[in-house]
Design a protein around this motif. Structure first.
Motif, PDB file in Angstrom:
ATOM      1  N   LYS B 230       0.830  -1.207   0.000  1.00  0.00           N
ATOM      2  CA  LYS B 230       0.000   0.000   0.000  1.00  0.00           C
ATOM      3  C   LYS B 230       0.866   1.259   0.000  1.00  0.00           C
ATOM      4  CE  LYS B 230      -3.642  -1.974  -0.421  1.00  0.00           C
ATOM      5  NZ  LYS B 230      -4.469  -1.721  -1.595  1.00  0.00           N
ATOM      6  N   LEU B 231       2.030   1.207   0.657  1.00  0.00           N
ATOM      7  CA  LEU B 231       2.933   2.356   0.650  1.00  0.00           C
ATOM      8  C   LEU B 231       3.414   2.626  -0.771  1.00  0.00           C
ATOM      9  CD1 LEU B 231       5.170   1.911   3.819  1.00  0.00           C
ATOM     10  CD2 LEU B 231       3.565   3.760   3.349  1.00  0.00           C
ATOM     11  N   LEU B 232       3.762   1.565  -1.464  1.00  0.00           N
ATOM     12  CA  LEU B 232       4.230   1.717  -2.846  1.00  0.00           C
ATOM     13  C   LEU B 232       3.106   2.257  -3.733  1.00  0.00           C
ATOM     14  CD1 LEU B 232       6.246  -1.607  -3.148  1.00  0.00           C
ATOM     15  CD2 LEU B 232       7.196   0.701  -3.064  1.00  0.00           C
ATOM     16  N   ASP B 233       1.886   1.917  -3.352  1.00  0.00           N
ATOM     17  CA  ASP B 233       0.711   2.336  -4.099  1.00  0.00           C
ATOM     18  C   ASP B 233       0.413   3.812  -3.839  1.00  0.00           C
ATOM     19  OD1 ASP B 233      -2.367   2.766  -4.044  1.00  0.00           O
ATOM     20  OD2 ASP B 233      -2.121   0.947  -5.235  1.00  0.00           O
ATOM     21  N   GLY B 234       1.038   4.367  -2.788  1.00  0.00           N
ATOM     22  CA  GLY B 234       0.773   5.761  -2.442  1.00  0.00           C
ATOM     23  C   GLY B 234      -0.603   5.942  -1.827  1.00  0.00           C
ATOM     24  N   ASP B 235      -1.067   4.926  -1.098  1.00  0.00           N
ATOM     25  CA  ASP B 235      -2.402   4.952  -0.523  1.00  0.00           C
ATOM     26  C   ASP B 235      -2.447   5.866   0.713  1.00  0.00           C
ATOM     27  OD1 ASP B 235      -4.830   4.433   0.699  1.00  0.00           O
ATOM     28  OD2 ASP B 235      -4.842   2.344   0.043  1.00  0.00           O
ATOM     29  N   GLU B 236      -2.886   7.113   0.488  1.00  0.00           N
ATOM     30  CA  GLU B 236      -2.862   8.060   1.603  1.00  0.00           C
ATOM     31  C   GLU B 236      -3.957   7.809   2.608  1.00  0.00           C
ATOM     32  OE1 GLU B 236      -2.560  12.107   0.493  1.00  0.00           O
ATOM     33  OE2 GLU B 236      -0.784  11.734  -0.728  1.00  0.00           O
ATOM     34  N   LYS B 237      -5.065   7.228   2.125  1.00  0.00           N
ATOM     35  CA  LYS B 237      -6.175   6.969   3.050  1.00  0.00           C
ATOM     36  C   LYS B 237      -5.735   6.004   4.140  1.00  0.00           C
ATOM     37  CE  LYS B 237      -9.936   7.710  -0.163  1.00  0.00           C
ATOM     38  NZ  LYS B 237     -10.681   6.992  -1.191  1.00  0.00           N
ATOM     39  N   LEU B 238      -4.932   4.995   3.749  1.00  0.00           N
ATOM     40  CA  LEU B 238      -4.488   4.036   4.744  1.00  0.00           C
ATOM     41  C   LEU B 238      -3.535   4.706   5.731  1.00  0.00           C
ATOM     42  CD1 LEU B 238      -4.486   1.090   5.740  1.00  0.00           C
ATOM     43  CD2 LEU B 238      -2.444   0.741   4.394  1.00  0.00           C
ATOM     44  N   LEU B 239      -2.660   5.561   5.199  1.00  0.00           N
ATOM     45  CA  LEU B 239      -1.733   6.273   6.083  1.00  0.00           C
ATOM     46  C   LEU B 239      -2.503   7.110   7.110  1.00  0.00           C
ATOM     47  CD1 LEU B 239       1.031   7.408   3.578  1.00  0.00           C
ATOM     48  CD2 LEU B 239       1.270   5.760   5.436  1.00  0.00           C
ATOM     49  N   ASN B 240      -3.557   7.791   6.626  1.00  0.00           N
ATOM     50  CA  ASN B 240      -4.362   8.594   7.539  1.00  0.00           C
ATOM     51  C   ASN B 240      -5.049   7.738   8.593  1.00  0.00           C
ATOM     52  OD1 ASN B 240      -3.746  11.028   6.357  1.00  0.00           O
ATOM     53  ND2 ASN B 240      -5.438  10.900   4.882  1.00  0.00           N
ATOM     54  N   SER B 241      -5.575   6.598   8.151  1.00  0.00           N
ATOM     55  CA  SER B 241      -6.237   5.713   9.108  1.00  0.00           C
ATOM     56  C   SER B 241      -5.247   5.202  10.145  1.00  0.00           C
ATOM     57  CB  SER B 241      -6.866   4.519   8.385  1.00  0.00           C
ATOM     58  OG  SER B 241      -7.852   4.951   7.494  1.00  0.00           O
ATOM     59  N   MET B 242      -4.005   4.944   9.700  1.00  0.00           N
ATOM     60  CA  MET B 242      -3.006   4.461  10.656  1.00  0.00           C
ATOM     61  C   MET B 242      -2.692   5.542  11.685  1.00  0.00           C
ATOM     62  SD  MET B 242      -0.602   2.260   8.087  1.00  0.00           S
ATOM     63  CE  MET B 242       0.750   1.983   9.175  1.00  0.00           C
TER      64      MET B 242
END
Lengths: 78, 716
Positions: B230-242
């Motif tokens: 997901k990091l490689l995907d640039g998934d910002e929503k997951l980063l925010n949820s974390m």
């Protein structure tokens, strides 16, 4: 009929294989989630009463797409 | 415009994540799966039919919870919104993903459709990347059998590397095995070895670069390989949820930041940009799903969906699609009106018989007149009117509508109507949220989460109130039957009522489209966004379950709420009618104050007052009107619905009053619960206010126009 057309031009009842997705980022992801990856077989099933959207058979599921969306998917007729 | 992610909902998740364990030995099980796979049936069969949760027409819209016991362990089952993917492309997907990632669940049961396994496996594979504690439940085995589709469960289990159980939740078949499998995974820690999804060599190398550091930072909180992807995907929503749930900001870590840069470089050098990366990941997952399905599923009859296609060709055809839709709606109304007539009379007679006896009792006890007035004339009477006018239509309409929903017809409605919504620059799934609004507008508002675009979601929320909910339905039915068709309804009269009611609903849909278009051209400018609508296979509805669930979960729940509001409202009305300022009662004073404006829009002061007092629940509007007239008139006895018409006429009602009352009922402010839900979902007072004003102003304008035209033409 030409072999390479956009999905919205696929006649009802005909099948085709997905070749290129030209959709923009967000809707492209949604198309991928539907399983519309390279060489996926798609069949045009029927149009809604007013001619748009159209229902397609995709990997065993029936999915309706608006013509705007389908026009960004290049397919090769079978 | 404030249409950021923040303002349109992400913040609401927190409150839904709370799952309380009574003690630490309880296990939390998430129930995930695609929409329309019978997830709710599995949920209900396991937890019993006592879940009074917001399962309204359309979808599971909130995380319902229930408990069951198996081998001395209590399991808490949490229903996750149905999604096709966990890529967080929509709010529902985000809710589902965050729930699986951050709510400390012990295992996930993924419910899948045996008749369409390949498509369902896409989600299964995504979940397997997050956690190994998975049980795959292949539901609808009976249906697959009918369609001569064979699923080799053992092979599927071997392929996926997790426990697989076949069920037919309708009949309860396989549920014991499912509970056993869940027990195995959670209590016996019989951990599975899910299949590895390995990607292209370059992607694997990039994962290797960052994964070890991710693992250190995550501290076993999440699967490090999946987070790396997901990091490689640039998934910002997951980063925010974390950040939100783990209080962990991965990119603050310099070492990881550097490595991520390195990995991205590697991908870019090999021509893998973000879009290509996503496509490669999705293609791989799709390919594995295809492969697993081809090994474990055998389809005897390739044309197994033929019947569905033939039905579709009729119910969505150019010439019959829309007439069939309106006809079906009219038919349901006809059954409701015809069927409600007799029980309404019977209940009214019964309840007013009780009232007489109550009065007798109060007299016997020598209670003062005001006590009798307050409790019997005020509270009891209003509640009695609510029950007799509201209960029968609700109890009939709800199950019928649920049957349509269970059949799989509602997505066809959306398919038929989509082009109209497109022309209004709105989302095609708005038709589905409207259908949910028939049950309850608050549920319809929550249902708007299925719409991805914030702009279109707001349009759907603001216009949802143009669909009359079950609280307003009986109001409409009552006015139509009393005023236009006569209560001693012959089949012809109830047919006329049904046609009128259908007309009102169609008007509501037309207003929805017009207002959506106006909003799209003014305060919510924009073009329609893309979407894909699934037309699921038709299913045989479970008639008994539908009836039980709609009566207990919906009808009684809604009626209970109405009664709770009706009791104090009845009290207020009685008090207002009996406190006199000068010669005139307070009630009359209010009515006189409102009267000039009310007359302009074809109503009178009492009716408008009833709408205002009905803000907490629309169900009580008609009862309040009745109570007000009765307290103001000399007519003391009113104990049958037939007399109701006389009461209204003697208070100056004409056909125009009835018509404007219906129009205003269709188009006025959303009820209190709905307003609160809009606030919660939009996270904005501004949009709540807009949602309040738009239908109200529309209603006032339409009623004014109709009333003035009729008066000018000398028709009323």
């Amino acid at each position: 009929m030409e072999k390479n057309i956009t999905l919205n031009d696929l006649p009802i009842g005909r099948k085709a294989k997905v070749k290129i997705l030209n959709s923009d980022s967000a809707s492209r992801r949604r198309m991928l989630d539907l399983g519309l990856v390279l060489n996926t077989e798609v069949k045009a099933l029927q149009k809604s009463p007013s001619g748009d959207p159209t229902a397609y058979q995709i990997r065993g599921a029936v999915i309706a797409l608006r013509s705007e969306e389908a026009s960004k998917i290049l397919v090769e007729t079978l | 415009m404030g249409l950021s992610n923040q303002s349109t909902g992400a913040g609401i998740l927190q409150s839904e994540f709370k799952i309380e364990r009574n003690n630490s030995s309880e296990k939390i099980i998430a129930l995930a799966g695609n929409p329309n796979v019978g997830k709710s049936t599995v949920f209900n069969s396991l937890t019993g039919l006592n879940q009074h949760t917001g399962n309204w027409p359309g979808k599971t819209v909130t995380n319902a919870q229930g408990r069951y016991k198996y081998k001395n362990t209590t399991f808490i089952l949490a229903d996750v919104p149905g999604t096709y993917s966990l890529m967080a492309n929509s709010e529902e997907e985000e809710v589902a993903r965050d729930f699986l990632c951050f709510s400390n669940i012990d295992a996930v049961v993924v419910v899948t459709d045996a008749t369409c396994l390949e498509r369902n496996l896409y989600l299964v594979l995504q979940i397997l990347e997050i956690t190994a504690n998975v049980v795959v439940c292949v539901n609808l085995m009976d249906e697959a059998k009918r369609k001569r589709i064979h699923v080799d469960l053992e092979e599927l289990s071997r392929q996926l590397g997790v426990l697989v159980v076949g069920t037919s939740a309708n009949t309860g078949e396989g549920l014991d095995e499912l509970m056993e499998a869940v027990h195995q995974v959670t209590v016996k820690k019989n951990c599975s070895q899910p299949l590895d999804i390995s990607y292209d060599e370059i992607i694997e190398k990039s994962i290797d670069i960052i994964e070890s550091r991710v693992k250190e930072l995550l501290n076993d909180n999440l699967n490090s390989r999946w987070v790396s992807l997901k990091l490689l995907d640039g998934d910002e929503k997951l980063l925010n949820s974390m950040k939100k749930y783990l209080e962990l900001d991965l990119l603050q870590d310099q070492a990881l930041f550097q490595r991520l840069k390195e990995a991205r470089n590697l991908l870019n050098l090999n021509g893998i940009g973000i879009e290509t990366y996503r496509e490669m990941i999705a293609s791989k997952t799709v390919a594995i799903a295809e492969n697993v399905a081809s090994i474990s599923v055998m389809t005897e009859n390739k044309e197994y969906n033929d019947l569905d296609r033939r039905i579709d060709r009729i119910v969505t055809s150019r010439s019959f699609g829309i007439p069939i839709m309106i006809g079906l709606l009219g038919f349901i109304f006809w059954i409701t009106i015809t069927g409600a007539n007799y029980p309404s009379q019977a209940i009214a007679t019964f309840l007013f018989w009780i009232e007489e006896h109550l009065t007798g009792l109060f007299m016997k006890l020598g209670a003062p007149a005001w006590v009798h007035g307050l409790f019997v004339m005020g509270i009891y009477r209003t509640v009695a009117w609510v029950v007799s006018v509201m209960l029968p239509p609700m109890a009939i309409f709800f199950p019928l509508f649920t049957l349509l929903e269970d059949l799989g017809y509602l997505p066809r409605v959306a398919f038929n109507l989509d082009n109209f919504f497109k022309k209004s620059c709105a989302h095609g799934k708005q038709a589905l949220t409207m259908c949910m609004g028939f049950g309850c507008n608050a549920a319809g508002i929550i249902g708007c989460r299925i719409i991805n675009s914030p702009r279109e979601k707001l349009i759907a929320m603001i216009t949802n109130n143009f669909v009359p909910c079950n609280g307003r339905f009986p109001t409409l039915i009552a006015i139509i039957t009393i005023f236009f068709a006569g209560y001693a309804a012959s089949p012809f009269q109830s047919l006329l009522s049904a046609i009128l009611l259908t007309g009102v609903i169609v008007l509501g849909i037309v207003m929805t489209l017009i207002i959506s278009r106006i909003l799209s051209k003014t305060i919510l400018k924009g073009l329609p966004s893309s979407f894909a609508l699934e037309l699921p296979p038709y299913r045989k509805p479970q008639i008994c379950t539908v009836i039980v669930r709609s009566v207990f979960d919906r009808t009684l729940f809604v009626l209970g709420r109405a009664v709770m509001v009706a009791a104090p409202a009845g009290l207020i009305i009685w008090v207002m009618a009996n406190i006199h300022v000068g010669d005139i009662s307070l009630l009359k004073q209010c009515a006189i104050f409102l009267d000039p404006f009310a007359r302009l829009i074809g109503l009178d002061g009492y009716i408008l007052l009833a709408f205002i007092l009905g803000f907490p629940a629309n169900e009580i509007v008609i009862p309040i009107v009745i109570m007000s007239y009765m307290s103001a008139s000399s007519m003391l006895e009113l104990n049958s619905l037939v007399q109701l018409g006389d009461l209204l006429v003697s208070n100056g009602w004409t056909w125009l009053t009835a018509l404007c009352m219906m129009l205003f009922s269709l188009m006025h402010w959303p009820c209190g619960t709905t307003c609160l839900t809009i606030k919660k979902e939009s996270q904005s007072w501004k949009w709540t206010l807009v949602s309040f004003l738009v239908p109200t102003v529309t209603g006032i304008v339409v009623c004014f126009f109709v009333a003035s035209t009729a008066r000018l033409l000398g028709l009323a």
